[in-house]
Design a protein around this motif. Structure first.
Motif, PDB file in Angstrom:
ATOM      1  N   LYS A  83      -3.029   1.004  -4.849  1.00 36.02           N
ATOM      2  CA  LYS A  83      -3.902   0.399  -3.747  1.00 36.02           C
ATOM      3  C   LYS A  83      -3.500  -0.448  -2.705  1.00 36.02           C
ATOM      4  O   LYS A  83      -3.703  -0.291  -1.486  1.00 36.02           O
ATOM      5  N   LYS A  84      -2.614  -1.201  -3.209  1.00 38.65           N
ATOM      6  CA  LYS A  84      -1.877  -2.029  -1.974  1.00 38.65           C
ATOM      7  C   LYS A  84      -0.514  -1.703  -1.771  1.00 38.65           C
ATOM      8  O   LYS A  84       0.073  -2.423  -0.985  1.00 38.65           O
ATOM      9  N   HIS A  85      -0.196  -0.431  -2.183  1.00 35.43           N
ATOM     10  CA  HIS A  85       1.126  -0.154  -1.661  1.00 35.43           C
ATOM     11  C   HIS A  85       0.861   0.684  -0.239  1.00 35.43           C
ATOM     12  O   HIS A  85      -0.141   1.115   0.089  1.00 35.43           O
ATOM     13  N   ASP A  86       2.182   0.895   0.588  1.00 33.55           N
ATOM     14  CA  ASP A  86       1.871   1.426   1.784  1.00 33.55           C
ATOM     15  C   ASP A  86       1.957   3.194   1.690  1.00 33.55           C
ATOM     16  O   ASP A  86       2.070   3.521   0.406  1.00 33.55           O
ATOM     17  N   ASP A  87       1.652   3.705   2.618  1.00 31.47           N
ATOM     18  CA  ASP A  87       1.355   5.201   2.475  1.00 31.47           C
ATOM     19  C   ASP A  87       2.430   6.155   1.914  1.00 31.47           C
ATOM     20  O   ASP A  87       2.281   6.837   1.204  1.00 31.47           O
ATOM     21  N   ALA A  88       3.437   5.480   2.242  1.00 31.80           N
ATOM     22  CA  ALA A  88       4.909   6.306   1.827  1.00 31.80           C
ATOM     23  C   ALA A  88       4.926   6.223   0.207  1.00 31.80           C
ATOM     24  O   ALA A  88       5.061   7.135  -0.380  1.00 31.80           O
ATOM     25  N   ALA A  89       4.809   4.964  -0.070  1.00 29.73           N
ATOM     26  CA  ALA A  89       4.984   4.743  -1.633  1.00 29.73           C
ATOM     27  C   ALA A  89       3.695   5.602  -2.282  1.00 29.73           C
ATOM     28  O   ALA A  89       4.126   6.097  -3.059  1.00 29.73           O
ATOM     29  N   ARG A  90       2.871   5.374  -1.727  1.00 30.17           N
ATOM     30  CA  ARG A  90       1.614   6.166  -2.417  1.00 30.17           C
ATOM     31  C   ARG A  90       1.526   7.635  -2.430  1.00 30.17           C
ATOM     32  O   ARG A  90       1.842   8.248  -3.489  1.00 30.17           O
TER      33      ARG A  90
END
Length: 100
Positions: A83-90
């Motif tokens: 939930k708190k990761h950036d879009d790329a990591a997600r």
């Protein structure tokens, strides 16, 4: 965590929150590994929630855990943890999970 009762297993996972906030992550990560195969969606939410809390204290530790377990975590647990990761990591970790 070994109880046949869902609420006891869930409480075992959620009870690690106090330890996580003190910087002690070992128990939470051990239980997350053990309970990731639980069939109930409420356990998936609890596992993901506690993993996210680990990440709040030590982001690299959560990423190391996800590197090892993203492919086997239930999608709900993974989404909660990310939930708190950036879009790329997600996107990366969700793609790893989808490859299973």
């Amino acid at each position: 965590a070994d109880s046949p009762v869902l609420w006891r297993r869930r409480m075992a996972m959620v009870s690690t929150l106090g330890q996580i906030r003190l910087g002690h992550h070992d128990q939470a990560l051990r239980l997350a590994t053990k309970l990731q195969t639980d069939p109930h969606h409420l356990m998936h939410k609890a596992v993901g929630w506690m993993l996210r809390e680990v990440g709040n204290k030590n982001h690299s530790l959560l990423d190391a855990f996800l590197d090892d377990h993203a492919a086997t975590l239930p999608r709900t647990a993974l989404r909660y943890a990310l939930k708190k990761h950036d879009d790329a990591a997600r996107t990366y970790y969700l793609a790893v999970a989808q490859e299973r």
